[in-house]
Design an enzyme around this catalytic site. Structure first.
Site, PDB file in Angstrom:
ATOM      1  N   CYS A   9      14.120  22.667  10.467  1.00 52.92           N
ATOM      2  CA  CYS A   9      14.355  22.804   8.795  1.00 52.92           C
ATOM      3  C   CYS A   9      14.801  21.355   8.580  1.00 52.92           C
ATOM      4  O   CYS A   9      14.857  21.293   7.245  1.00 52.92           O
ATOM      5  CB  CYS A   9      15.374  23.845   8.798  1.00 52.92           C
ATOM      6  SG  CYS A   9      16.761  23.761   9.629  1.00 52.92           S
ATOM      7  N   ASN A  10      15.715  20.559   9.205  1.00 54.05           N
ATOM      8  CA  ASN A  10      16.341  19.405   8.827  1.00 54.05           C
ATOM      9  C   ASN A  10      15.250  18.311   8.841  1.00 54.05           C
ATOM     10  O   ASN A  10      15.757  16.853   8.505  1.00 54.05           O
ATOM     11  CB  ASN A  10      17.667  19.120   9.320  1.00 54.05           C
ATOM     12  CG  ASN A  10      18.710  20.290   9.074  1.00 54.05           C
ATOM     13  OD1 ASN A  10      18.411  20.569   7.941  1.00 54.05           O
ATOM     14  ND2 ASN A  10      19.578  20.201   9.837  1.00 54.05           N
ATOM     15  N   GLY A  11      14.112  18.303   9.391  1.00 50.35           N
ATOM     16  CA  GLY A  11      13.119  17.206   9.514  1.00 50.35           C
ATOM     17  C   GLY A  11      12.708  16.785   8.105  1.00 50.35           C
ATOM     18  O   GLY A  11      13.016  17.634   7.278  1.00 50.35           O
ATOM     19  N   SER A  12      11.981  15.968   7.961  1.00 50.93           N
ATOM     20  CA  SER A  12      11.180  15.564   6.725  1.00 50.93           C
ATOM     21  C   SER A  12      10.160  16.677   6.209  1.00 50.93           C
ATOM     22  O   SER A  12      10.454  17.207   5.003  1.00 50.93           O
ATOM     23  CB  SER A  12      10.644  14.098   6.772  1.00 50.93           C
ATOM     24  OG  SER A  12       9.642  14.119   7.717  1.00 50.93           O
ATOM     25  N   THR A  87       3.137  21.557  14.363  1.00 48.49           N
ATOM     26  CA  THR A  87       3.621  20.265  15.333  1.00 48.49           C
ATOM     27  C   THR A  87       2.359  19.756  15.815  1.00 48.49           C
ATOM     28  O   THR A  87       1.668  20.290  16.316  1.00 48.49           O
ATOM     29  CB  THR A  87       4.727  20.810  16.090  1.00 48.49           C
ATOM     30  OG1 THR A  87       5.916  21.282  15.521  1.00 48.49           O
ATOM     31  CG2 THR A  87       5.121  19.713  17.002  1.00 48.49           C
ATOM     32  N   SER A 110      -2.526  24.306  13.598  1.00 51.15           N
ATOM     33  CA  SER A 110      -3.146  23.341  13.019  1.00 51.15           C
ATOM     34  C   SER A 110      -2.434  21.844  13.042  1.00 51.15           C
ATOM     35  O   SER A 110      -1.223  21.764  12.689  1.00 51.15           O
ATOM     36  CB  SER A 110      -3.681  23.341  11.519  1.00 51.15           C
ATOM     37  OG  SER A 110      -4.349  22.427  10.644  1.00 51.15           O
ATOM     38  N   THR A 111      -3.173  21.060  12.994  1.00 54.87           N
ATOM     39  CA  THR A 111      -2.496  19.544  13.183  1.00 54.87           C
ATOM     40  C   THR A 111      -2.353  19.206  11.807  1.00 54.87           C
ATOM     41  O   THR A 111      -1.790  18.035  11.549  1.00 54.87           O
ATOM     42  CB  THR A 111      -3.273  18.470  14.228  1.00 54.87           C
ATOM     43  OG1 THR A 111      -4.482  18.537  13.694  1.00 54.87           O
ATOM     44  CG2 THR A 111      -2.847  18.867  15.470  1.00 54.87           C
ATOM     45  N   ASN A 112      -3.039  19.850  10.758  1.00 54.00           N
ATOM     46  CA  ASN A 112      -3.153  19.085   9.439  1.00 54.00           C
ATOM     47  C   ASN A 112      -3.592  20.436   8.655  1.00 54.00           C
ATOM     48  O   ASN A 112      -4.549  20.748   8.510  1.00 54.00           O
ATOM     49  CB  ASN A 112      -4.297  18.228   9.368  1.00 54.00           C
ATOM     50  CG  ASN A 112      -4.128  17.215   7.925  1.00 54.00           C
ATOM     51  OD1 ASN A 112      -3.794  17.755   6.954  1.00 54.00           O
ATOM     52  ND2 ASN A 112      -3.823  16.155   8.290  1.00 54.00           N
ATOM     53  N   LYS A 147       6.661   7.573  12.426  1.00 61.65           N
ATOM     54  CA  LYS A 147       5.844   8.585  13.293  1.00 61.65           C
ATOM     55  C   LYS A 147       6.040   8.294  14.825  1.00 61.65           C
ATOM     56  O   LYS A 147       5.728   7.145  15.133  1.00 61.65           O
ATOM     57  CB  LYS A 147       4.545   8.677  12.761  1.00 61.65           C
ATOM     58  CG  LYS A 147       3.685   9.576  13.584  1.00 61.65           C
ATOM     59  CD  LYS A 147       2.059   9.942  12.700  1.00 61.65           C
ATOM     60  CE  LYS A 147       1.343  10.935  13.626  1.00 61.65           C
ATOM     61  NZ  LYS A 147       2.005  12.367  13.504  1.00 61.65           N
TER      62      LYS A 147
HETATM   63  N1  LIG Z   1       0.110  20.023  10.784  1.00 57.21           N
HETATM   64  C1  LIG Z   1       0.428  19.250   9.472  1.00 57.21           C
HETATM   65  O1  LIG Z   1      -0.005  19.440   8.374  1.00 57.21           O
HETATM   66  C2  LIG Z   1       1.761  18.483   9.742  1.00 57.21           C
HETATM   67  C3  LIG Z   1       2.135  17.547   8.623  1.00 57.21           C
HETATM   68  C4  LIG Z   1       3.040  16.681   8.825  1.00 57.21           C
HETATM   69  C5  LIG Z   1       3.711  16.647   9.902  1.00 57.21           C
HETATM   70  N2  LIG Z   1       3.469  17.417  10.865  1.00 57.21           N
HETATM   71  C6  LIG Z   1       4.005  17.394  12.472  1.00 57.21           C
HETATM   72  O2  LIG Z   1       5.147  18.014  12.486  1.00 57.21           O
HETATM   73  C7  LIG Z   1       6.105  17.778  13.134  1.00 57.21           C
HETATM   74  C8  LIG Z   1       7.453  17.370  12.033  1.00 57.21           C
HETATM   75  O3  LIG Z   1       6.899  16.367  11.395  1.00 57.21           O
HETATM   76  P1  LIG Z   1       8.083  15.600  10.599  1.00 57.21           P
HETATM   77  O4  LIG Z   1       7.478  14.484   9.733  1.00 57.21           O
HETATM   78  O5  LIG Z   1       9.150  16.604   9.711  1.00 57.21           O
HETATM   79  O6  LIG Z   1       9.129  15.008  11.718  1.00 57.21           O
HETATM   80  P2  LIG Z   1      10.647  14.496  11.659  1.00 57.21           P
HETATM   81  O7  LIG Z   1      11.130  14.447  10.321  1.00 57.21           O
HETATM   82  O8  LIG Z   1      10.999  13.687  12.932  1.00 57.21           O
HETATM   83  O9  LIG Z   1      11.440  16.126  11.958  1.00 57.21           O
HETATM   84  C9  LIG Z   1      11.238  16.651  13.250  1.00 57.21           C
HETATM   85  C10 LIG Z   1      11.983  17.783  13.389  1.00 57.21           C
HETATM   86  O10 LIG Z   1      12.202  18.087  14.769  1.00 57.21           O
HETATM   87  C11 LIG Z   1      13.295  17.992  15.336  1.00 57.21           C
HETATM   88  N3  LIG Z   1      13.271  17.425  16.851  1.00 57.21           N
HETATM   89  C12 LIG Z   1      12.446  16.225  17.022  1.00 57.21           C
HETATM   90  N4  LIG Z   1      12.680  15.708  18.263  1.00 57.21           N
HETATM   91  C13 LIG Z   1      13.426  17.017  18.900  1.00 57.21           C
HETATM   92  C14 LIG Z   1      13.754  17.060  20.310  1.00 57.21           C
HETATM   93  N5  LIG Z   1      13.197  16.565  21.207  1.00 57.21           N
HETATM   94  N6  LIG Z   1      14.437  18.167  20.426  1.00 57.21           N
HETATM   95  C15 LIG Z   1      14.763  19.198  19.324  1.00 57.21           C
HETATM   96  N7  LIG Z   1      14.265  18.933  18.232  1.00 57.21           N
HETATM   97  C16 LIG Z   1      13.781  17.664  17.841  1.00 57.21           C
HETATM   98  C17 LIG Z   1      14.040  16.674  14.371  1.00 57.21           C
HETATM   99  O11 LIG Z   1      15.387  16.849  14.653  1.00 57.21           O
HETATM  100  P3  LIG Z   1      16.362  15.599  14.064  1.00 57.21           P
HETATM  101  O12 LIG Z   1      16.220  15.687  12.614  1.00 57.21           O
HETATM  102  O13 LIG Z   1      17.541  15.856  14.755  1.00 57.21           O
HETATM  103  O14 LIG Z   1      15.721  14.507  14.719  1.00 57.21           O
HETATM  104  C18 LIG Z   1      13.376  17.446  13.116  1.00 57.21           C
HETATM  105  O15 LIG Z   1      14.309  18.471  12.782  1.00 57.21           O
HETATM  106  C19 LIG Z   1       5.431  16.465  13.889  1.00 57.21           C
HETATM  107  O16 LIG Z   1       4.983  16.870  14.948  1.00 57.21           O
HETATM  108  C20 LIG Z   1       4.518  15.821  12.998  1.00 57.21           C
HETATM  109  O17 LIG Z   1       3.501  15.398  13.385  1.00 57.21           O
HETATM  110  C21 LIG Z   1       2.141  18.296  11.003  1.00 57.21           C
END
Ligand SMILES: NC(=O)c1ccc[n+]([C@@H]2O[C@H](COP(=O)([O-])OP(=O)(O)OC[C@H]3O[C@@H](n4cnc5c(N)ncnc54)[C@H](OP(=O)(O)O)[C@@H]3O)[C@@H](O)[C@H]2O)c1
Length: 255
Positions: A9-12, A87, A110-112, A147
């Site tokens: 939830c806190n990720g972007s 993810t 889905s990856t996207n 990324k």
């Molecule tokens: N399918 C789609 O359409 C789509 C679109 C965009 C992104 N994505 C994927 O979605 C995922 C998240 O993207 P995002 O841009 O939100 O990334 P992000 O900003 O890095 O957020 C990732 C989240 O996961 C947590 N996290 C990362 N590594 C971890 C670990 N080793 N153990 C526990 N928690 C961990 C992070 O915690 P912290 O905040 O503490 O680091 C944060 O809450 C990525 O895999 C990205 O490729 C998919």
């Protein structure tokens, strides 16, 4: 009202998804999961790992890190909760585990989640089937400097789709550093650029003799992924057990 547990939830992406759920009238968050749970203040509980989550939801949405998948599968199997995972970076073993778990629960992967990128994949397969082997295929992706995985899950999905379409012999060539031989027609080149604030760009190049075709998708904001994930969530909560992908939703929307 669809009750959601949000992992990451806190990720972007997690923050964008939270914001869109707050603006919907048919969805609500019942629990959030993030390894840094203290970053946000909410009316619902925030846990540092899914194994600590006491709430039950109609669906678990995951935008986080591939290493968290086993815990999510365990929770969803035990509580019979549908799982939508966005993810990227999953291994072959992860995909096998998703497949196995989908015998017991509905899973959407889905990856996207952008509808546009899924159209790009369909157009790419059409072009790959239409053009002969003298058109060399190269995929170029551009992402922001935060990324962590390369190439992107989306690029691998595009490359796999081409391979399945009619390039079974294809070898994926990741960059060409150190190579001294000429390119084979069966190669699919994959190139990753990381920098600045690119949201995500994918270009598929079909380079032939004296002519070049480029198919390109540009994401201009993360909103498209969040909105796509919520559309797929509404679809998933009505499905039986099974593993669902964007093509299942797109096929349904055409009926
Ligand atoms: N399918 C789609 O359409 C789509 C679109 C965009 C992104 N994505 C994927 O979605 C995922 C998240 O993207 P995002 O841009 O939100 O990334 P992000 O900003 O890095 O957020 C990732 C989240 O996961 C947590 N996290 C990362 N590594 C971890 C670990 N080793 N153990 C526990 N928690 C961990 C992070 O915690 P912290 O905040 O503490 O680091 C944060 O809450 C990525 O895999 C990205 O490729 C998919």
């Amino acid at each position: 009202m669809i009750q959601i547990i949000l992992n990451g939830c806190n990720g972007s992406m997690g923050r964008v998804v939270s914001q869109f759920i707050a603006e919907t009238t048919d969805m609500t968050v019942v629990a959030d999961i993030d390894r840094s749970p203290n970053k946000q203040t909410n009316t619902y509980p925030v846990y540092n790992h899914i194994s600590n989550c006491k709430e039950r939801g109609d669906l678990l949405i995951d935008f986080s890190h591939h290493s968290l998948l086993p815990g999510l599968i365990q929770y969803c199997r035990t509580t019979h909760t549908p799982l939508l995972t966005a993810t990227s970076g999953f291994t072959e073993k992860d995909y096998r585990e998703l497949e196995a778990a989908s015998q017991e629960i509905p899973i959407f992967q889905s990856t996207n989640f952008s509808l546009g990128i899924n159209l790009l994949i369909a157009l790419t397969c059409y072009a790959a089937k239409s053009l002969d082997e003298n058109f060399n295929i190269e995929i170029l992706e551009k992402y922001h400097n935060k990324k962590i995985d390369a190439p992107s899950g989306t690029t691998l999905t595009i490359a796999d789709a081409v391979k399945k379409a009619n390039h079974e012999e294809a070898d994926f060539i990741y960059g060409r550093h150190g190579r001294t031989e000429v390119r084979k027609n069966t190669d699919i080149g994959i190139h990753s650029i990381r920098g600045g604030t690119y949201i995500g760009e994918h270009t598929v190049i079909f380079a032939g003799m004296d002519e070049i075709i480029e198919l390109k998708h540009v994401a201009l904001s993360k909103n498209i992924f969040a909105l796509g994930a919520l559309t797929c969530s509404r679809f998933l909560v009505h499905q039986e057990t099974g593993l669902y992908h964007m093509k299942d939703l797109l096929a349904l929307s055409k009926q």
